[in-house]
Scaffold this motif. Structure first.
Motif, short mmCIF file in Angstrom:
data_model
loop_
_atom_site.label_atom_id
_atom_site.label_comp_id
_atom_site.label_asym_id
_atom_site.label_seq_id
_atom_site.Cartn_x
_atom_site.Cartn_y
_atom_site.Cartn_z
N THR A 52 5.17 7.86 6.75
CA THR A 52 3.86 8.39 6.39
C THR A 52 3.88 8.92 4.97
OG1 THR A 52 2.16 10.02 6.93
CG2 THR A 52 4.43 10.63 7.42
N GLN A 101 -4.07 21.57 9.35
CA GLN A 101 -4.04 20.19 8.85
C GLN A 101 -5.33 19.50 9.25
OE1 GLN A 101 -0.15 19.30 11.09
NE2 GLN A 101 -1.16 17.33 11.17
N GLY A 102 -5.42 18.21 8.94
CA GLY A 102 -6.68 17.51 9.13
C GLY A 102 -7.17 17.49 10.56
N ARG A 103 -6.26 17.26 11.49
CA ARG A 103 -6.70 17.09 12.87
C ARG A 103 -7.27 18.38 13.46
NH1 ARG A 103 -1.04 14.87 14.66
NH2 ARG A 103 -1.25 14.19 12.51
N GLU A 106 -10.77 18.26 12.55
CA GLU A 106 -11.43 17.29 13.42
C GLU A 106 -11.70 17.90 14.79
OE1 GLU A 106 -8.52 14.17 13.51
OE2 GLU A 106 -8.83 13.65 11.41
N PHE A 126 -9.22 7.13 12.16
CA PHE A 126 -7.77 7.27 12.23
C PHE A 126 -7.40 7.67 13.66
CE2 PHE A 126 -3.81 9.74 11.66
CZ PHE A 126 -3.03 8.69 11.26
N THR A 128 -5.81 10.16 15.12
CA THR A 128 -6.09 11.53 15.58
C THR A 128 -7.60 11.78 15.64
OG1 THR A 128 -6.03 12.46 13.33
CG2 THR A 128 -3.97 12.47 14.58
N THR A 184 -14.39 7.11 6.28
CA THR A 184 -13.02 7.48 5.93
C THR A 184 -12.66 6.86 4.58
OG1 THR A 184 -12.48 7.54 8.28
CG2 THR A 184 -10.63 7.40 6.75
N ASN A 188 -7.75 4.31 6.03
CA ASN A 188 -6.32 4.24 6.34
C ASN A 188 -6.01 3.15 7.36
OD1 ASN A 188 -3.64 4.79 6.89
ND2 ASN A 188 -3.99 6.80 7.75
N ASP A 217 -14.22 11.63 5.96
CA ASP A 217 -12.83 11.93 6.23
C ASP A 217 -12.14 11.61 4.91
OD1 ASP A 217 -10.11 11.78 6.75
OD2 ASP A 217 -10.35 10.87 8.73
N CYS A 219 -9.27 12.35 3.31
CA CYS A 219 -7.82 12.53 3.09
C CYS A 219 -7.33 11.94 1.77
CB CYS A 219 -7.04 11.86 4.21
SG CYS A 219 -7.28 12.65 5.79
N ARG A 220 -7.81 10.73 1.43
CA ARG A 220 -7.29 10.04 0.23
C ARG A 220 -8.43 9.81 -0.76
NH1 ARG A 220 -4.90 8.44 4.92
NH2 ARG A 220 -2.65 8.79 5.01
N SER A 257 -7.21 16.40 5.20
CA SER A 257 -5.80 16.72 5.36
C SER A 257 -5.23 16.90 3.96
CB SER A 257 -5.08 15.60 6.10
OG SER A 257 -3.68 15.79 6.01
N LYS A 260 -2.26 14.79 2.24
CA LYS A 260 -2.38 13.53 1.49
C LYS A 260 -2.78 13.89 0.06
CE LYS A 260 -2.86 12.09 5.93
NZ LYS A 260 -2.86 13.05 7.05
N ARG A 406 2.86 -0.40 8.68
CA ARG A 406 2.52 0.29 7.45
C ARG A 406 3.77 0.86 6.79
NH1 ARG A 406 -0.81 5.87 7.35
NH2 ARG A 406 1.23 6.58 8.05
N1 F0G Z 1 -7.71 11.15 8.83
C1 F0G Z 1 -6.97 10.20 8.24
C2 F0G Z 1 -7.63 9.04 7.57
C3 F0G Z 1 -5.58 10.30 8.25
O1 F0G Z 1 -4.85 9.37 7.64
C4 F0G Z 1 -4.97 11.41 8.90
C5 F0G Z 1 -3.54 11.54 8.96
C6 F0G Z 1 -5.79 12.38 9.48
C7 F0G Z 1 -7.16 12.21 9.43
C8 F0G Z 1 -5.22 13.58 10.17
O2 F0G Z 1 -4.65 14.48 9.27
O3 F0G Z 1 -2.22 14.52 9.89
O4 F0G Z 1 -3.26 16.37 8.56
O5 F0G Z 1 -3.79 16.11 10.96
N2 F0G Z 1 -2.77 10.59 8.70
C9 F0G Z 1 -1.33 10.62 8.66
C10 F0G Z 1 -0.84 9.22 8.45
C11 F0G Z 1 -0.67 11.31 9.79
O6 F0G Z 1 0.37 9.01 8.62
O7 F0G Z 1 -1.63 8.36 8.08
P1 F0G Z 1 -3.41 15.41 9.70
#
Ligand code: F0G
Length: 458
Positions: A52, A101-103, A106, A126, A128, A184, A188, A217, A219-220, A257, A260, A406
């Protein structure tokens, strides 16, 4: 920058961590002990860890320095305000709610908005995100454009939402049953593919017509903004923070999150404009995460994120980041290894279904390939396919749309020679492909099975 120059890492190494080469026999024993699930390995048995890009990046000197400014006051810490201001500089939402963290963001949001009978569209949820939607009894629907489901097809914004499908879903289920629309960035699960501003505007228009909120969402977000700058007409000279603010201006809120594009090892947030919803979310936050000025994070984590957000929108960093991911992907593509194209922002996705046509989806070609990469070269990637997405809430199982592996690139962590080694190992494994066999699952939990399922080679 002149075009003939190598795009180099825009940093020097300040502190190093040892990594350890194991023998094939050691790796075979480690795999057996882990039930052929790479999440079960001890990380010191992994040479190059591409499991990851989440929380695994290297922090900068200035982030470590910021950690010293961490103020651990339970309520009203100045570190919270530094964090909030850094978030709002890019995402000017009225409420910024830190989470561990992100989840967690969520879970809080979907606890407030989800529930049986509700449906939540996304370009691609994603794992989670999907699990947190489904945990409330709501349905998670993926509506990425058709191009986004074809690994070999090149499209500049393969993460875009299928706007007509979104419109049709909202009409079919009724806007009252769609509490929020998600996009998103980057997508991802669909290959780290970007979403264009044009598409976000079109999604916004559909949401406005039905009176629905749009959340990112995010993250990136910085990687997505770089792709907008380099691929979307009209943005070539626009500063990255401006592009990010333009993305934010189209949304009503976000989950994030910070592991990232926060360039931090832990952290996240929920940000939104709706005062009443923010109030409900803060009350849920206090229940499990903590007081609203720390949300499960230490003051020092909030400082590291604030500094990370300033660094992640730096053009030299993003140019290097996106180029170094493409470097791996293009080398594999040139060697004839099937990869998702174009190469995404944070990861290279190997098309295991194409590489291993002899392995049926329900015998998990992605898992077989991920296991082979570890066995042959000590590289840890992750299956994103039927193991991750093939099991449904009712317990039934079907092939996921794609079976991918991945290889996610931690930020600012590995050098070009590490990546050259990865290229050699993947090419070697590709020569062994016809001999690889699938696996069967011998134990699995009801949700998010990819983390803990145990396998047996067939
Ligand atoms: N949304 C996306 C698009 C993500 O890629 C992730 C986490 C999350 C939400 C949740 O965030 O891990 O901080 O709770 N993705 C990681 C990955 C785990 O390996 O792609 P998180």
């Amino acid at each position: 920058m002149e075009r003939w120059r190598t795009i180099i890492e825009p940093f020097r190494i300040h502190s190093v961590e040892p990594i350890r080469l194991t023998t094939r026999a050691e790796r075979e024993r480690a795999l057996e002990a882990a039930g052929w699930n790479l999440f079960g390995l001890h990380a010191d048995d992994v040479l190059i860890d591409l499991l990851t890009d989440s929380g695994t990046g290297a922090m900068s000197r200035d982030q470590w320095a910021a950690i010293q400014h961490g103020d651990e006051s339970y309520a009203g810490s100045p570190s919270f305000y530094a964090f909030r201001d850094a978030v709002q500089a890019l995402f000017p939402f009225g409420h910024v709610i830190p989470t561990h963290q992100g989840r967690a963001a969520e879970r809080i949001l979907f606890s407030a908005l989800g529930g049986p009978g509700k449906v939540i569209p996304n370009n691609t949820h994603f794992d989670t995100t999907r699990a947190n939607v489904e945990f409330t009894g709501a349905e998670a629907v993926d509506l990425v454009i058709p191009e986004g489901r074809v690994p070999s097809l090149v499209h500049p914004f393969k993460g875009n939402m299928d706007v007509n499908a979104l419109e049709a879903l909202i009409r079919e289920r009724g806007p009252a049953n769609v509490p929020v629309v998600f996009v998103t960035v980057t997508n991802n699960s669909g290959g780290g593919q970007p979403v264009s501003l044009e598409n976000l505007r079109a999604v916004r228009e559909v949401c406005d017509r039905h009176g629905l909120p749009l959340f990112l969402d995010a993250c990136r977000f910085a990687e997505n903004a770089w792709f907008i700058r380099t691929r979307e007409p009209g943005y070539a000279t626009r500063p990255i923070p401006e592009i990010v603010r333009e993305m934010a201006a189209l949304a009503d809120g976000m989950t994030m999150s910070a592991k990232k594009d926060g360039l931090a090892n832990i952290g996240g947030w929920l940000a939104l404009n709706d005062d009443a919803l923010a109030e409900r979310c803060r009350n849920l936050l206090i229940l499990t995460e903590g007081f609203p000025t720390y949300g499960g994070l230490a003051g020092r984590d909030l400082e590291a994120i604030a500094q990370g957000l300033r660094e992640v929108v730096d053009e030299d960093y993003l140019r290097y980041r996106i180029r170094s991911t493409a470097y791996l992907g293009e080398a594999l593509d040139a060697a004839g290894v099937p990869v998702v194209r174009p190469i995404g922002g944070h990861a290279v996705y190997l098309d295991a279904r194409a590489l291993l046509p002899q392995i049926a989806p329900l015998e998990y070609p992605g898992q077989a390939l991920a296991v082979a990469l570890y066995l042959e070269g000590g590289i840890r990637g992750v299956e994103i396919g039927t193991v991750m997405f093939g099991r449904h809430p009712d317990g039934s199982e079907s092939a996921a749309p794609m079976d991918l592996v991945r290889l996610a690139i931690p930020r600012r962590t590995y050098t070009q020679s590490h990546i050259d080694y990865v290229i050699e190992v993947v090419r070697h494994v590709a020569t062994l492909a016809p001999k690889l066999r699938g696996l069967r699952i011998v134990a699995q939990p009801p949700q998010l099975r990819h983390f803990t399922a145990r396998f047996e080679p067939l």
